[in-house]
Scaffold this active site. Structure first.
Site: not given
Length: 671
Positions: A46, A68, A393
């Protein structure tokens, strides 16, 4: 004097809000029933929408409005925050980030994301549930629209914090038909107007079929600090005039309350200002410039102290001592300003783990500790890429897939732990996984085939593991989108060298791997020990110094620079710095050994004289000296001469390599 660029302020605030949104979404996956997390994500959306429209980011406001609106279904409980919804919401957050960072670039990926959101809501039965909800409503509420009278005034600091009354009125219009009027009787004379204070009072008559809660939601983020009245408007009856008069009396009373509350509000605003002034946003460039100035002050103070030492003027000595105390305090304060909790960096990797878990089909538990540990902001900024490569990794090569883990008696989910802890004047950052561990034989074979290691070389596993940081080194059987080209860990090594840090790797087959990054707290000013070797002076970082002893007269002179020293029953290799630096001047009769450490290893540095401790302002070497590994930088002494700063990590590694080689040779002879 020009103020800060409003668009730049919005960009920084939007980045913070997007980070808040991402953390809330990731937390929501673990706690889908936490209403506070849903509200936090909705508030971030908002605020971005309102601020974006106010500062001209129309594409951002339009997309976030749709985002929203869809996410509001989660807030009201129509759709649960499923993993699929979280994944799409994170993609929407990434799209908003691109719109903000590249406002002039057309980014066409927004509509597919919104379509994916709608599909999730449709699959969850949103439309059906809405229809059932309306069917079950009492007849009184379904009879038709209702009238409401909404009177509001923004908080004193509303405009300064980016609240746009036009957006609030637009949201009211979306609820139904509106008649809007504005009252200006509270506006003071021109010479008394504060441009950051809103004096208008809006009077809105709204006809809508929405509930009172829907109207209150329009003001949900400023409700606590504003003047707001929401009252139902009665239907036209013979007593309409009486009701109208009563409503006007209420409105007048509200206006009086606004007027009478002006002073308390002002006081509250002052209190808010006082509270907000406890922290402020400062450009990083200014902090860097401040640290440079403090560094120059430290050098000037060292010069003054040297002059005072050679003088008999007591007043000069007193001033020099006072200036040394003040400059030391200023140095510590300035360095403290640059220190940032490492948790600001750790939070970024939760999203990385989320994406890797989804892409690789591995269940991953990500744990962090020591987020409050502070580190120089420059170090933190440069640590992001190395940690990304190490974590990728660990997940890709280290953690097994759930089926393999179950076969060896492990839980289906793998664990990656990221921790930070202070260790003297260093910070140790550890990345620990409970995967398969490193294959030492495979690493050795790859190093031999690449010509990096002799086939009959005898080295420890810890030395062997360091080969994974060589450029182009990889043991992956195939190249994937995540790894296999051998470039990631090379970045880790180069960055750590540039930060004057070190890397320790330990691993147990089948149990996991631990990678520990050891870094100095700061890169600007350190305490150093000044030593002399021949006619040259050198600085050793004091944080790396363990102790100083005198070189025994029985030490082997013909050792050509390397030998062992027995310190309380422990053999410590030492390096003769005179031979390392090819010093031809006659050596001192009583040489000293400075024992330094890096990680778990120690080495002694034989010097001619220990001059003393001093504040060392680090100056980087030029690019022409980038390949000089023995020195990590230079500093300016009090007399204006230059002293090189020894790279303790390189010297310790050099001494430890010799020790391991000698031990292996002795073991071979014994066999």
């Amino acid at each position: 004097m020009t103020g800060p660029d409003p668009a730049a302020v919005f960009l920084q605030e939007a980045r913070d809000l997007l980070e808040t949104l991402e953390q809330a979404l990731l937390d929501l996956e673990q706690s889908p029933h936490d209403r506070d997390l849903v509200d936090s994500a909705f508030r971030a959306l908002h605020t971005i929408k309102g601020s974006g429209a106010m500062f001209g980011f129309d594409d951002v406001a339009a997309f976030v409005h749709e985002f929203e609106t869809a996410f509001d279904r989660v807030r009201v409980g129509d759709v649960p925050p499923s993993p699929g919804l979280i994944a799409v919401a994170l993609s929407a957050k990434d799209h908003v980030h691109r719109l903000i960072e590249e406002p002039d670039t057309h980014v066409p990926a927004g509509e597919p994301i919104l379509v994916a959101l709608r599909d999730i809501f449709d699959a969850a039965g949103w439309k059906t549930e809405q229809a059932d909800a309306f069917a079950e409503m009492p007849a009184a509420t379904a009879s038709g629209p209702q009238g409401w009278r909404v009177v509001f005034r923004l908080p004193e600091d509303g405009l300064a914090h980016g609240t746009d009354p036009v957006l609030l009125l637009d949201e009211l219009r979306q609820l139904g038909d509106c008649e809007i009027s504005v009252r200006t009787d509270q506006v003071p004379s021109l010479d008394e107007i504060d441009p950051e204070v809103c004096y208008f009072v809006w009077d809105v008559t709204l006809t809508t079929d929405q509930s009172r809660e829907a109207i209150e939601d329009v003001f949900m983020f400023i409700r606590d600090d504003m003047e707001l009245s929401i009252e139902p408007v009665a239907e036209e009856t013979p007593a309409a005039e009486e009701n109208t008069a009563e409503t006007e009396a209420v409105a007048e009373a509200g206006d009086a309350g606004v007027a009478q509350g002006a002073a308390p509000k002002k006081k509250a605003a002052d209190g808010a200002t006082e509270k907000s002034s406890s922290s402020m946003r400062v450009p990083a460039e200014r902090l860097d410039e401040l640290m440079d100035r403090v560094g120059e002050l430290v050098i000037a103070q060292a010069r003054l102290s040297q002059i005072a030492t050679a003088s008999n003027d007591l007043n000069l000595k007193a001033v020099a001592e006072e200036l040394e105390r003040l400059s030391s305090g200023l140095r510590d304060t300035t360095m403290g300003i640059r220190m940032v909790p490492i948790g600001t960096l750790f939070g970024r990797f939760r999203r990385l783990i989320f994406d890797l878990s989804r892409d690789l089909g591995k269940e991953i538990e990500f744990l962090t500790t020591g987020e409050e540990t502070e580190l120089d902001k420059t170090v933190i900024e440069r640590l992001a890429d190395p940690l990304v490569h190490i974590i990728r990794n660990a997940v890709d090569h280290g953690l097994e897939v759930p089926e393999q883990r179950k076969q060896v008696g492990k839980p289906a989910w793998g664990t990656v732990r990221l921790s930070a802890i202070h260790s003297g004047a260093e910070v140790a950052i550890s990345i620990v996984d409970d995967g398969a561990g490193l294959d030492a034989e495979r690493i050795r074979a790859k190093a031999v085939s690449a010509g990096l290691l002799a086939e009959d070389a005898h080295i420890s596993d810890q030395e062997l593991f360091q080969y994974i940081f060589h450029p182009g080194f990889s043991t992956a059987a195939e190249v994937t989108s995540l790894s296999g080209r051998g470039v990631g860990m090379d970045v880790v090594k180069r960055t750590m060298d540039a930060l004057r840090g070190s890397i320790d790797v330990s691993s147990r087959p089948g149990e996991g791997t631990t990678v520990t990054l050891r870094l100095p707290l700061t890169l600007a000013i350190i305490d150093g020990m000044l030593v002399r070797v021949g006619g040259g002076r050198y600085s050793i970082p004091l944080s790396a110094v363990e102790e100083c002893v005198e070189l025994p007269s029985t030490a082997e002179v013909e050792s050509k620079g390397r030998n062992f020293l027995n310190i309380r029953g422990s053999l410590v290799p030492f390096l003769r710095m005179r031979e390392l630096f090819n010093v031809e001047a006659p050596k001192e009769l009583h040489q000293k050994v400075v024992v330094v450490s890096a990680g778990e290893f120690r080495v002694g540095l034989v010097v001619d004289q220990i001059i003393g401790n001093s504040q060392t302002v680090i100056k980087s070497l030029s690019r022409f000296h980038a390949d000089v590994e023995t020195f990590s930088g230079a500093t300016i002494l009090g007399d204006g001469t230059v002293a090189l700063i020894l790279d303790v990590g390189h010297l310790v590694s050099f001494g430890q390599t010799f020790e391991n080689r000698l031990r292996a040779e002795n073991a071979g002879r014994a066999a």
